[in-house]
Design an enzyme around this catalytic site. Structure first.
Site, PDB file in Angstrom:
ATOM      1  N   ASP A  16      13.081  53.100  10.804  1.00  0.00           N
ATOM      2  CA  ASP A  16      14.011  53.129   9.768  1.00  0.00           C
ATOM      3  C   ASP A  16      15.494  53.431  10.142  1.00  0.00           C
ATOM      4  O   ASP A  16      15.879  54.570   9.593  1.00  0.00           O
ATOM      5  CB  ASP A  16      13.545  53.954   8.508  1.00  0.00           C
ATOM      6  CG  ASP A  16      12.223  53.537   8.099  1.00  0.00           C
ATOM      7  OD1 ASP A  16      11.883  52.420   8.003  1.00  0.00           O
ATOM      8  OD2 ASP A  16      11.491  54.713   7.924  1.00  0.00           O
ATOM      9  N   GLU A 176      12.775  47.038   0.127  1.00  0.00           N
ATOM     10  CA  GLU A 176      12.942  48.456   0.403  1.00  0.00           C
ATOM     11  C   GLU A 176      14.079  48.603   1.720  1.00  0.00           C
ATOM     12  O   GLU A 176      14.703  47.863   2.069  1.00  0.00           O
ATOM     13  CB  GLU A 176      11.631  48.953   1.079  1.00  0.00           C
ATOM     14  CG  GLU A 176      11.045  48.162   2.499  1.00  0.00           C
ATOM     15  CD  GLU A 176       9.719  48.898   2.795  1.00  0.00           C
ATOM     16  OE1 GLU A 176       9.341  49.869   2.211  1.00  0.00           O
ATOM     17  OE2 GLU A 176       9.142  48.470   3.796  1.00  0.00           O
TER      18      GLU A 176
END
Length: 536
Positions: A16, A176
């Site tokens: 991420d 997401e």
């Protein structure tokens, strides 16, 4: 002089990724889950050569939730998920926002220097799942967040209270990893769709839209054999206006590893990732031209990590992280050594506080710890592990006056309900509680001949979780020495799990726990980290 850069950008578990540039310096942040301190920060002069410089989350909040306690569920799988970091020029502060899994809040930290002290500014009583921060040209702070429903929140001048929030996009697909940007007057929300597609929302009418939507990449092939499609990362520009996308690839057993590619924008402002497009998916390249990214010379990308780590400084280097919030009364530096006191009475490695971890490095790495065991007490267990939800270790078991070198595997922790590791709460994914499943079995042992021993783990970190390589087994071997030169393997090879449980890759772990009573210690003089090239 190298004219190209090679993927993976950093062959370590840094999922991420969030990227930003201040002047000519680049910063990267990544998810760290239950490890503490959380949210590592790396710095680079050129987007290619990276150094660990700090952590945005000094202690996971609330502290007692992320401190190991056998009376309650562990926090494995929780903590710092996809978070966001940006610089605010108006006050010279770096801001870090993280919706901490295991809580219902989004926490805020700030620092004047990302390599310095980060201060907690408070908690926003909303859970901004997988959030992306934008500091607009007028200094207004916005947060993009959500899954199937993407929202944009406007915060107050201090950046700690929500002023308004609007839904800007709804989808039947799972979304997401929101990142929010303003580029040439247009607003962008950069999103991952269904774990292998990157999509983007674009507005020319302001941060609240309306937004148009397009897919940027769809199941693009990875540059690394045996790994998944690049996705869920961040855009960053160079001082001369070139853009790059730093994504990650699922590359277990190493974890989720950053890769980088250039990005170009068309006349209407829509981005395209530079790749080899012979079909709709395309191929993310193993090598790209360095362009204006500067000279990296002939040094390997991992040169700053591959060396001896000594414990002579007053603080740990920033590549080290504890398995949960540590008990700082149970470790110290003494005479150029790291002293680990037993902090927990337990039979479980995963319930032992103050396990110190170091990310493995691909394609293969070797960690060697030099440990003095003379202060261990009856019932103590100390050593070096391959640390994950499924773990194994080489260590010393002290029973009475007898000390034994042991190889132990089948050490497991996992979700209380293995069929539902992640639940759904208030419209967003929520990490569920974990429990200890197995304390492991001794598979090999030999009497400890000297108080000081070198414990070595050699591990194959090549990706083997997608494609033809999915059938391959990646192994670790464990060995010991009494002189630091001549090593003998203890026990069989250990087959690494390639599952994505907990979303983390394997780390080297250094531990010391008690099974009877506290008070024992081990002293660690150094750790050597090396790279090797596995061959089938």
């Amino acid at each position: 002089m190298s004219s190209t850069f090679t993927n993976p950008l950093i062959w370590e578990d840094l999922p991420d990724p969030e990227l930003l540039r201040v002047g000519s310096t680049y910063y990267m942040s990544a998810s760290s889950f239950h490890f503490s301190p959380g949210a590592p920060i790396l710095q680079s002069p050129n987007l290619i050569d990276w150094t660990y410089i700090g952590h945005s989350v000094p202690t996971l909040p609330p502290p007692d939730r992320f401190t190991l306690d056998p009376r309650r569920p562990t926090a494995y799988g929780k903590g710092v998920w996809a978070s966001t970091m940006k610089y605010r020029a108006s006050n010279g502060l770096f801001y870090f926002y993280s919706a901490i899994q295991g809580t219902d809040n989004t926490y805020v930290w700030t620092a004047r220097n990302p390599a310095g002290v980060w201060s907690e500014r408070g908690a926003i009583e909303r859970f901004y799942y997988d959030l992306g921060l934008l500091v607009d040209d007028d200094d207004t702070i916005y947060i993009a967040h959500g899954t199937k429903t993407i929202q944009v929140a406007r915060l107050d001048d201090e950046g700690v209270t929500e002023v308004e929030s609007r839904i800007v996009h709804e989808s039947g697909d799972y979304l997401e990893g929101a990142r929010m940007y303003k580029i040439n007057g247009s607003y962008y929300i950069w999103l991952t769709k269904d774990w292998n597609t990157q999509t983007v929302l674009k507005s020319t009418s302001g941060p609240f839209g309306p937004y148009e939507v397009r897919d940027v990449i769809k199941g693009m092939r990875s540059p690394l054999a045996g790994s998944g499609s690049p996705h869920q990362g961040a855009l960053v520009d160079t001082p001369d206006g070139q853009w790059y996308y730093v994504a990650f690839i699922d590359a277990f057993p190493a974890g989720r590893v950053p890769v980088m590619a250039p990005v170009v924008f068309d006349d209407e402002g829509w981005p395209t990732v530079v790749a080899e497009y012979t079909d709709e998916k395309g191929q993310w390249l193993l090598e790209y031209p360095r362009g204006a990214l500067g000279d990296g010379g002939e040094r390997p990308k991992t040169h700053q990590r591959i060396r001896r780590y000594e414990f002579t400084e007053p603080t740990l280097e920033h590549c080290w992280e504890w398995n949960h919030n540590p008990d700082n009364s149970k470790w110290r530096f003494e005479d150029g050594q790291l002293v680990l006191q037993t902090g927990t009475v337990t039979e479980s490695l995963h319930l032992a506080t103050n396990t110190l971890t170091l990310r493995t490095v691909g394609p293969g790495s070797i960690a060697t710890f030099c440990i003095d065991t003379s202060r261990m007490l009856d019932g103590d267990r100390a050593g070096a592990s391959m640390f994950r939800d499924e773990s194994a270790y080489i260590g010393i078991h002290k029973d009475g006056q007898k000390a034994t070198l042991v190889y132990v595997d089948d050490v497991k922790v996992g979700p209380i309900n293995p069929d539902v590791p992640v639940g759904w709460l208030n419209g967003r994914p929520a990490a569920l509680d974990w429990k200890c499943i197995s304390n492991g079995e001794v598979r090999a042992e030999t009497p400890l001949a000297h108080d000081r021993a070198w414990l070595r783990i050699k591990v194959d970190m090549r990706s083997a979780c997608f494609g033809e390589e999915k059938v391959a087994t990646r192994n670790a071997t464990f060995a010991y020495s009494y002189d630091g030169e001549n090593f003998e393997q203890l026990g069989p090879s250990y087959a690494l799990t390639k599952s994505m449980a907990g979303y983390i890759g394997y780390r080297f772990g250094l531990f010391n726990f008690a099974t009877k009573a506290l008070g024992g210690e081990v002293c660690v003089s150094h750790c050597d980290l090396e790279i090797w090239e596995p061959r089938d």
